[in-house]
Design an enzyme around this catalytic site. Structure first.
Site, PDB file in Angstrom:
ATOM      1  N   HIS A   1      -0.691 -10.099   1.777  1.00 13.89           N
ATOM      2  CA  HIS A   1       0.419 -10.411   0.879  1.00 13.89           C
ATOM      3  C   HIS A   1       0.060 -11.467  -0.156  1.00 13.89           C
ATOM      4  O   HIS A   1       0.505 -11.403  -1.299  1.00 13.89           O
ATOM      5  CB  HIS A   1       1.631 -10.863   1.694  1.00 13.89           C
ATOM      6  CG  HIS A   1       2.434  -9.702   2.206  1.00 13.89           C
ATOM      7  ND1 HIS A   1       3.660  -9.843   2.786  1.00 13.89           N
ATOM      8  CD2 HIS A   1       2.182  -8.377   2.215  1.00 13.89           C
ATOM      9  CE1 HIS A   1       4.142  -8.660   3.127  1.00 13.89           C
ATOM     10  NE2 HIS A   1       3.255  -7.758   2.803  1.00 13.89           N
TER      11      HIS A   1
ATOM     12  N   CYS B   1       2.263   4.078  -4.429  1.00 13.73           N
ATOM     13  CA  CYS B   1       2.831   2.782  -4.779  1.00 13.73           C
ATOM     14  C   CYS B   1       2.128   1.632  -4.077  1.00 13.73           C
ATOM     15  O   CYS B   1       2.519   0.468  -4.232  1.00 13.73           O
ATOM     16  CB  CYS B   1       4.329   2.724  -4.482  1.00 13.73           C
ATOM     17  SG  CYS B   1       4.734   2.855  -2.729  1.00 13.73           S
TER      18      CYS B   1
END
Length: 799
Positions: free
Chosen positions: A435, A732
């Site tokens: 992340h 995506c």
């Protein structure tokens, strides 16, 4: 109002207990509190004279409650009553109530102006909530029963705050109830506990009312209606639980963006190295104690300044991390460990390091990944205190044009580093799908991962070219200047054409969409053809209570407006693994990435999904919207999700429905799962980690989680070829943001790409250079190669 005295063997313990209890009531409503604890600031013991003095400090006509810990505290308090005049002694009650719980109950009750006898009774009931929760309570003496149901007014409210009706909000409730001439009881409709006296903190605590529980209040008496009205208003304010109140609107976290390049050169700013204690010279006991305390105060002041600066620049949620860190410096357990070590002859630096290292190790060992991240906070506090002790300079501060070198890149650092000042970030750990890496790239900060243990001194000039995978110290500055110039020209050319469609040389137009986690992401996305992924768990990630349908709809409208009314794809709540939702606490799991994630979670909490779907449906009546469900494995899950959507009524015209392909099982049976859907979107981050059995957040194996691995590409190929006719296939995941991967994805037949905003100009420019027939041949070759590295070589070589 009565006075309260705390008698304890430990001054640190007593002061901490008073601090905790004081937090429960507003400044102007607190009773007078005095501490008689310890023989001095560091020596355990009790002193009758000190207790007598404390009683005299808080004495008044309403009386004094004395709470004690154990042993000689009782004897000292009894002796103290012989030291004060008989009139004062007659107003004093020595209580056997538990020190901490009893003090909290006593302070809250006394703040309402209750008489001494009531306060004493409440203090004695201080353990009731804990005993009830743990199941070792004595049989209850009584429960509050309504005198006559016909005479009772009723009110039902829902508990929305994350941790339920814990001490602080319960205290707020009790304070409100005590203001009125009314008998108020509360009953937990979900557990069947109660009814109990809503004006008693200990009784309210026995309910253990959790988030989403429904509470029924019943009131009788002259001011019953007024009391219920005030309770309703308090509940609507989430019981004034200020630490968990949510921001009314989503907000971008990042404060500044980067250049958008994949190359950087500048002085190294090395972060993460521990403070060197080799030259620390210990003094005697008194010197070390003073040093330990002074370092604590200095570190706390620094953190307060950081909090104020961060609140001004980013807002209160981000500033809260520094409040939490400062709280560690006042933690009674930590301080007790430090000063006990100093008393035993250990120097201040070692004492602080040992205490905070032990605490960090405790957090490191927790199952919950969200809680494990607290270890970083502890180590940060440790280093701040040690720098205050040694005078060492703080490392890792942004330097104009510098390259931040870090062991790992956490999302908080990536979100808050000043992208206008740093030239780039170099991460020692491998892996491209964590992340922190994703956040940094979404901000356009030049980044390279996997540089390893290469020795880099602070201030040394370093350079990296992420496209070539190279990181060097003392680089050829002319060569790097040339590369930077070329990449800048490439980027500028792409930006000039950013609003033109991405049409290949043979006439195929590929939509290039943007992944967004905030309205600001959408505003910053130049050239995007819409959004292929709205990360709702990020958009509302700072919420401590679930957003309403109206709040969600407002945020989705803002994103659609920021993208000029172009289509947006809203992913339903994707929670679990490394994606916590604050308003949806989850139990620790041994393998969270393989556990209760995404759509699976909401099979148990369908009401939260229903609220979100209602908001999506509302917005879909006004603007083009696609909704997609994450973490789908079986056809039965797809059927359930569609049932939840259609159970709300006919679908709005134009609302398209799809699913994420993140699980290999979903890719291998896509023809079954996607029947009846409009589209599927491949999430390459999770698909890669599941295919390679490599946790993308684990630096030890993250290098294996490479989206260009031929095994991953074969699954992408299968989804494109086997998807039912008419089902649109997009990507995506992070692979879609990599211009190097564009050729192979288009060659495999992917219909659309959704990427981080800064990459959109480069992706569109790359697509305009491609011929789909040639790309298909390249992709076919890539599927036969043995490794991701071989695929990368193929894509970077002339062909």
């Amino acid at each position: 109002m009565i006075g309260i005295v705390v008698v304890s063997h430990s001054r640190t313990l007593a002061e901490a207990a008073v601090g905790l209890a004081s937090e429960m009531v507003a400044d102007g409503n607190r009773p007078q509190l005095a501490v008689a604890a310890g023989l001095d600031a560091s020596t355990f013991g009790t002193d009758a004279a000190a207790v007598a003095e404390a009683i005299g400090t808080v004495d008044g006509p309403d009386g004094v409650l004395v709470l004690l810990d154990l042993g000689s505290a009782v004897l000292s308090a009894e002796m103290a009553l012989e030291f004060v005049d008989p009139e004062t002694a007659a107003r004093v009650v020595l209580s056997s109530a538990p020190l901490v719980e009893g003090l909290v109950a006593a302070v809250v009750t006394a703040s309402t102006g209750a008489p001494l006898a009531t306060v004493v009774a409440e203090a004695r009931q201080g353990l009731a909530g804990k005993q009830e929760h743990l199941g070792d309570a004595a049989p209850p003496e009584e429960t509050a029963e309504p005198e006559d149901d016909a005479d009772q007014l009723k009110l039902e409210v829902a508990v929305r705050i994350e941790h339920g009706l814990h001490a602080r909000p319960a205290a707020k409730l009790v304070a409100v109830v005590q203001r009125f001439d009314a008998k108020v009881t509360v009953y937990d409709l979900d557990t069947g506990r109660g009814p109990v006296d809503a004006g008693s903190l200990s009784r309210v605590a026995t309910l253990s009312a959790q988030q989403h529980h429904r509470l029924e209040f019943a009131a009788g008496g002259p001011q019953a209606a007024d009391a219920l009205r005030a309770i309703r208003e308090l509940a609507e304010r989430d019981f004034d639980d200020v630490t968990t109140s949510a921001s009314p609107e989503p907000r971008a976290v990042a404060v500044a963006g980067g250049t958008g390049l994949d190359v950087a050169v500048g002085p190294a700013v090395v972060a993460g190295d521990e403070v060197d204690l080799a030259d620390y010279e210990p003094g005697d006991h008194d010197v070390e104690r003073e040093r330990a305390e002074r370092a604590r105060r200095d570190a706390e002041q620094q953190l307060r300044r950081l909090r104020d600066t961060t609140a001004e620049q980013l807002g209160s949620p981000e500033a809260g991390i520094f409040d939490a860190q400062a709280g560690l410096l006042g933690d009674g357990a930590v301080l007790d460990r430090v000063f006990r070590s100093v008393a035993q002859g250990i120097d201040a630096a070692t004492a602080w390091k040992q205490a905070l290292d032990e605490l960090a190790q405790t957090f490191d060992g927790l199952d919950d990944p969200y809680q494990r991240e607290r270890a970083q906070d502890v180590r940060s506090v440790r280093d701040r205190v040690l720098r205050a002790l040694t005078g060492a300079a703080e490392t890792g501060r942004p330097v104009d044009g510098g390259i931040l070198v870090v062991p790992e890149l956490d999302a908080a650092t990536a979100a808050t580093v000043d992208g206008d000042r740093v030239a780039g970030i170099a991460v020692r750990a491998a892996g491209t799908t964590g992340h922190g890496v994703i956040v940094a790239r979404s901000r356009g900060i030049p980044l390279i991962t996997g540089i390893g243990d290469v020795a880099v001194a602070d201030g040394t000039t370093v350079g990296f070219d992420a496209r070539a995978g190279s990181f060097v110290a003392d680089p050829d500055l002319q060569a790097f200047a040339r590369i930077v110039r070329e990449r800048t020209e490439e980027r500028d050319a792409a930006l000039r054409a950013v609003d033109e469609p991405a049409t290949t040389l043979d006439g195929r137009t590929i939509p290039v969409l943007v992944n967004v986690g905030s309205v600001q992401d959408a505003l910053d996305a130049r050239g995007a053809d819409g959004s292929g992924l709205v990360r709702t768990e990020v958009l509302f990630g700072d919420r401590r209570s679930a957003p309403t349908a109206a709040e969600q709809a407002a945020a989705y409208r803002e994103i659609a407006a920021a993208l000029g009314g172009k289509p947006i794809t809203i992913r339903t709540w994707d929670v679990g693994g490394d994606k916590p939702l604050r308003f949806l606490p989850q139990a620790p799991e041994a393998n969270p990435f393989l556990g209760d994630r995404g759509l699976r979670t909401f099979r148990r909490r369908p009401e939260l999904l229903a609220t979100q779907l209602a908001a999506i449906r509302e917005v879909a009546r006004e603007t083009p919207v696609q909704v997609m469900f994450p973490m789908v494995t079986t056809a039965e899950e797809v059927a359930w999700a569609l049932e939840q959507l259609d159970g709300l009524g006919p679908r709005p015209d134009g609302l398209q429905v799809g699913m994420m392909v993140e699980v290999p099982a979903a890719a291998l049976r896509i023809e079954t799962l996607a029947g009846g859907l409009d589209f599927v979107s491949i999430g390459t981050n999770d698909l890669t980690q599941y295919t390679t059995a490599a946790d993308r957040t684990n630096p030890a194996v993250a290098a294996l989680a490479d989206g260009l691995d031929p095994a991953v590409l074969r699954l992408v190929d299968r989804v494109v070829r086997q998807a039912p006719e008419g089902v649109h296939v997009a990507v995506c995941g992070d692979l879609a943001s990599d211009p190097l991967a564009t050729e192979v994805l288009v060659g495999l037949g992917v219909h659309a790409l959704s990427a981080v905003g800064p990459q959109i100009p480069l992706l569109k420019a790359r697509l305009r250079q491609l011929d789909t027939t040639t790309a298909a041949a390249t992709a076919t070759k890539a599927l036969t190669l043995p490794s991701a590295e071989a695929v990368r070589t193929l894509l970077t070589s002339p062909h």
